[in-house]
Design a protein around this motif. Structure first.
Motif, PDB file in Angstrom:
ATOM      1  N   GLY A   1     -11.386  24.185  34.118  1.00 42.80           N
ATOM      2  CA  GLY A   1     -11.757  23.372  35.283  1.00 42.80           C
ATOM      3  C   GLY A   1     -10.760  22.231  35.387  1.00 42.80           C
ATOM      4  N   ARG A   2     -11.236  21.029  35.435  1.00 44.08           N
ATOM      5  CA  ARG A   2     -10.357  19.858  35.414  1.00 44.08           C
ATOM      6  C   ARG A   2     -11.124  18.690  34.809  1.00 44.08           C
ATOM      7  N   ARG A   3     -10.458  17.601  34.529  1.00 47.02           N
ATOM      8  CA  ARG A   3     -11.086  16.429  33.897  1.00 47.02           C
ATOM      9  C   ARG A   3     -11.846  16.812  32.633  1.00 47.02           C
TER      10      ARG A   3
ATOM     11  N   ASN B   1      -6.435  11.643  39.122  1.00 52.59           N
ATOM     12  CA  ASN B   1      -7.290  11.948  40.267  1.00 52.59           C
ATOM     13  C   ASN B   1      -8.749  11.751  39.889  1.00 52.59           C
ATOM     14  N   GLU B   2      -9.400  10.865  40.564  1.00 54.40           N
ATOM     15  CA  GLU B   2     -10.832  10.613  40.374  1.00 54.40           C
ATOM     16  C   GLU B   2     -11.244  10.539  38.895  1.00 54.40           C
ATOM     17  N   PHE B   3     -10.862   9.453  38.261  1.00 56.20           N
ATOM     18  CA  PHE B   3     -11.257   9.252  36.858  1.00 56.20           C
ATOM     19  C   PHE B   3     -12.771   9.308  36.705  1.00 56.20           C
TER      20      PHE B   3
ATOM     21  N   ALA C   1     -10.819  27.420  42.841  1.00 56.69           N
ATOM     22  CA  ALA C   1     -12.223  27.001  42.876  1.00 56.69           C
ATOM     23  C   ALA C   1     -12.642  26.334  44.188  1.00 56.69           C
ATOM     24  N   GLU C   2     -11.674  26.003  45.031  1.00 56.32           N
ATOM     25  CA  GLU C   2     -12.037  25.317  46.279  1.00 56.32           C
ATOM     26  C   GLU C   2     -11.650  26.097  47.532  1.00 56.32           C
ATOM     27  N   GLU C   3     -11.768  27.439  47.424  1.00 56.98           N
ATOM     28  CA  GLU C   3     -11.481  28.285  48.592  1.00 56.98           C
ATOM     29  C   GLU C   3     -12.371  27.941  49.776  1.00 56.98           C
TER      30      GLU C   3
HETATM   31  C1  GAL Z   1     -12.344  15.405  45.507  1.00 57.07           C
HETATM   32  C2  GAL Z   1     -11.154  15.754  44.643  1.00 57.07           C
HETATM   33  C3  GAL Z   1     -10.276  16.796  45.297  1.00 57.07           C
HETATM   34  C4  GAL Z   1     -11.119  17.907  45.794  1.00 57.07           C
HETATM   35  C5  GAL Z   1     -12.139  17.371  46.749  1.00 57.07           C
HETATM   36  C6  GAL Z   1     -12.993  18.435  47.374  1.00 57.07           C
HETATM   37  O1  GAL Z   1     -13.365  14.817  44.780  1.00 57.07           O
HETATM   38  O2  GAL Z   1     -10.380  14.610  44.397  1.00 57.07           O
HETATM   39  O3  GAL Z   1      -9.343  17.268  44.369  1.00 57.07           O
HETATM   40  O4  GAL Z   1     -11.741  18.524  44.711  1.00 57.07           O
HETATM   41  O5  GAL Z   1     -12.976  16.479  46.068  1.00 57.07           O
HETATM   42  O6  GAL Z   1     -13.859  19.004  46.438  1.00 57.07           O
END
Ligand code: GAL
Ligand code: ZN
Length: 711
Positions: free
Chosen positions: A144-146, A183-185, A398-400
């Motif tokens: 995933g991420r973070r 990105n978004e800590f 994951a964000e299609e």
């Molecule tokens: C934000 C994030 C983006 C993307 C977006 C839509 O929180 O910074 O990378 O994931 O949401 O989910």
């Protein structure tokens, strides 16, 4: 801590303020990208763009289309680590350089993101110790991420190395204007890391904070359950231990995690300042009520705050009835909190919803007009620019399901034309308005210590700081007189009234500041549980409300969590209205010098609301967890007593905000409902965008935004 799932489920005059010398990044921006005749930096009206996920043969077309759409900048590369460093120490920026060149050729300025939110597989394979450990003690998996630890030195070094390589490679590259660190800590599935590196980091941090083990043992009250520490290395992290953790330790652990993330960002910041002094530096977050870090700490040395705005996400998971007004309010509180992080400086929307929101599921399709409304709402709350997320819609990953300005087949999205029109209108509005100051007559305390301490010990299983904050915010902000979200130790003198829901932890400085504010004529309105704890999360050793007893002019006979009883609240003359209901909590107040404004009816005796004249001001204690309707009415009445009343009469679905620069004022009227609404105004106004004149009455179409200037 807030998980991404929970987030879902719950739902100059920037730097150019008079006399302030322009920072280097802003001076450097002036000649760049803007039309040749102009010496000003571009307005930040752009998109988040992913050349790393787009075939190279489309880059030129993308840049042309972005430019034709009137957008001025992009943010790129924040998730492109595996392309920039395909194996350890082997860097490849040719593709990114090429992309930036193309964008620059089309007059599009570039914000680069450093990629530490998502390390590549080679890195986690080689250094598995950098993986986060969650609050159950389980190692979080990559994929995933973070999912990384904020303390781990190896991860910090690798993150700093890739960021430094980027900085060195792009410091002089034409078109680059600024940086987003990471990105978004704040938003992650697991809000805290509990690994052994964090444990050591916490021990060192505690040593710095307390100096001696004696002091730490005393502040945490470690005599309880035999927890006296005789060596710093014995100090644990609050992982499951067959019993609740020590509240002092647990609250300090939240503070430590916030510090760890801020200092992680700080390492990249110091490097970027050195390598790229001509660029601005920011990071993005989400604001109240979901942020899990102390944002003042995170943004302290950054140039401005960036917010990510997804009203559709809130709508997707909101509990209760999803009304457009509630959706609008959920963004408003986030903007107000983010603007307040740096004392009201204009902020940037780094990510703005541009279509259906969605990860595994789709969120609602924004209705025609809503995308425009939401973007203008950010401006109405003090944003200086908006970047839409995202340009195209990913066909993989994951964000299609997260829709951009282009559909999957690269046709224009349903919102495309609306977005373009919105951006054009923001340009018409112009720099002066976009960089003007938001006008706030009131303030609401948004205090992480209270949020965290109440998560550790809610007092009532259903009581959350966030629910209370949102409820109070709705009542205060609903008056349309402008609301900042502040800490109680900040300058309060400019506000007509300051509100503090569940101000459970009160420090000595905060108490003194509130005392002076009221003494000098302010109105302070506190909710139940006021001052129950000190900053070490110990219960105060004095009658409640502790340090603020003299100011409130009342004390507590008792405090009562409510489960089965029906507890009513009867209002006295000044607050006359229908009997209210008390929800989760009742502080039973005994007036000392205060006047009683409401009493409990039923099982408990005592005052439910008191008001005290203190110095030149007033202090109001709302001891009952009032139902929403009563709370709104009470707060509205108190605001009027404090002299904070909008000059506009508007229905609840309409939000009105003001921004000012010099002698000029812009009024934003935002209709969050899908029905037409009427507002009445006093004086004559002209709408800035379509130049119509208004006198007395103004009709707003569904989701319409009108920007007014006094004529
Ligand atoms: C934000 C994030 C983006 C993307 C977006 C839509 O929180 O910074 O990378 O994931 O949401 O989910
Ligand atoms: Zn860790």
């Amino acid at each position: 801590m807030l998980t991404r799932r929970e987030f879902g489920q719950r739902g100059a005059a920037l730097l150019t303020a008079a006399g302030v010398r322009l920072p280097m990044w802003e001076r450097a921006l002036r000649p760049m990208v803007a039309p040749a005749s102009s010496t000003e930096r571009p307005l930040l009206l752009g998109v988040d763009y992913y050349p790393d996920q787009t075939p190279e043969n489309l880059w030129e077309e993308d840049a042309r289309l972005i430019s034709e759409a009137g957008l001025t900048n992009v943010r790129i590369a924040e998730f492109a680590w595996s392309l920039m460093e395909p194996s350890e120490g082997k860097f490849d920026f040719t593709w990114l350089k090429h992309s930036v060149e193309i964008l620059h050729k089309h007059n599009i300025a570039v914000i680069l993101g450093t990629p530490s939110a998502a390390p590549p597989p080679w890195l986690t394979e080689k250094y598995p110790e950098i993986l986060m450990v969650n609050s159950e003690g389980m190692t979080v998996h990559p994929g995933g991420r973070r999912f990384t630890c904020p303390t781990n030195k190896t991860y910090r070094k690798l993150s700093l190395t890739i960021a430094t390589e980027m900085a060195k490679n792009f410091a002089e590259t034409a078109g680059i204007i600024g940086w987003q660190i990471d990105n978004e800590f704040t938003l992650q599935q697991f809000g805290r890391c509990y690994c052994k590196y964090c444990r050591e980091g916490f021990q060192d941090w505690a040593k710095q904070k307390y100096g001696t083990l004696d002091s730490l043992n005393q502040k945490w009250g470690t005599a309880f359950w035999s927890q006296i520490y005789t060596d710093w290395r014995q100090i644990p992290v609050p992982l499951p231990s067959n019993g609740p953790p020590n509240p002092g330790l647990a609250l300090d652990y939240d503070r430590y995690q916030s510090y760890a993330n801020a200092s992680f960002a700080g390492e990249q910041l110091v490097m970027l300042r050195k390598e790229c002094p001509q660029h601005f530096i920011t990071t993005n977050s989400v604001g109240a009520p979901f942020d899990t870090l102390n944002l003042r700490e995170l943004f302290r040395d950054l140039d401005f705050v960036s917010n990510d705005n997804y009203p559709g996400f809130a709508a997707m998971f909101m509990e209760g009835e999803v009304t457009p007004e509630r959706v609008g309010r959920s963004s408003a509180i986030s903007h107000d909190s983010m603007r307040s992080v740096k004392g009201g400086k204009p902020f940037l929307i780094m990510e703005e919803q541009s279509g259906k929101a969605g990860q595994p599921s789709f969120g609602p399709q924004p209705h025609p007009g809503q995308l425009r409304l939401w973007a203008f709402q950010a401006i109405a709350h003090g944003a200086m620019g908006v970047n839409y997320f995202r340009w195209d819609t990913a066909r993989f990953g994951a964000e299609e399901y997260w829709h951009g300005l282009l559909n999957h087949d690269r046709s224009k999205s349903p919102g495309f034309e609306e977005i373009i029109r919105t951006v054009a209108d923001m340009k018409v509005l112009g720099r002066e308005a976009l960089e003007s100051s938001y006008v706030a007559e009131t303030a609401l305390s948004f205090d992480q210590d209270c949020d965290w301490a109440l998560q550790i010990q809610p007092g009532h299983p259903k009581l959350t700081y966030r629910d209370q904050l949102v409820e109070w915010y709705g009542a205060v902000a609903g008056a349309n007189t402008g609301t900042d979200l502040i800490h109680l130790d900040e300058d309060l003198s400019k506000y007509k009234a300051v509100f503090a829901p569940v101000q459970y932890v009160v420090g000595a400085r905060q108490a003194e500041n509130v005392r002076n504010y009221v003494r000098n004529g302010g109105m302070f309105v506190a909710g139940f549980r006021l001052g129950a704890k000190d900053e070490s999360s110990q219960i105060v050793n004095m009658p409640l409300p502790g340090l603020l007893r003299d100011v409130m002019g009342a004390t507590l006979k008792d405090y009562v969590p409510i489960y089965t009883e029906k507890v009513g609240v009867a209002f006295e003359q000044q607050l006359a209205g229908r009997e209210g209901q008390c929800g989760l909590w009742a502080d039973l107040l005994v007036p000392e010098s205060a006047t009683v404004l409401a009493k409990y009816v039923g099982a408990y005796e005592g005052a439910a609301i008191t008001m005290n004249a203190f110095g030149k001001g007033k202090a109001v204690y709302i001891g009952a967890d009032l139902d929403g309707t009563s709370l709104s009415r009470v707060i509205r009445t108190l605001l009027e007593m404090a002299g904070s009343k909008s000059e506009f009469t508007s229905p609840p679905a309409v939000e009105i905000t003001r921004r000012r620069a010099g002698g000029r004022e812009w009024v934003f009227a935002l209709n969050h409902s899908n029905e037409g609404q009427k507002i009445t105004v006093s004086g004559t106004f002209t709408s800035v965008l379509d130049k119509k004149n208004f006198d007395r009455e103004l009709e707003l179409k569904p989701y319409e935004v009108v920007v007014l200037k006094r004529s």
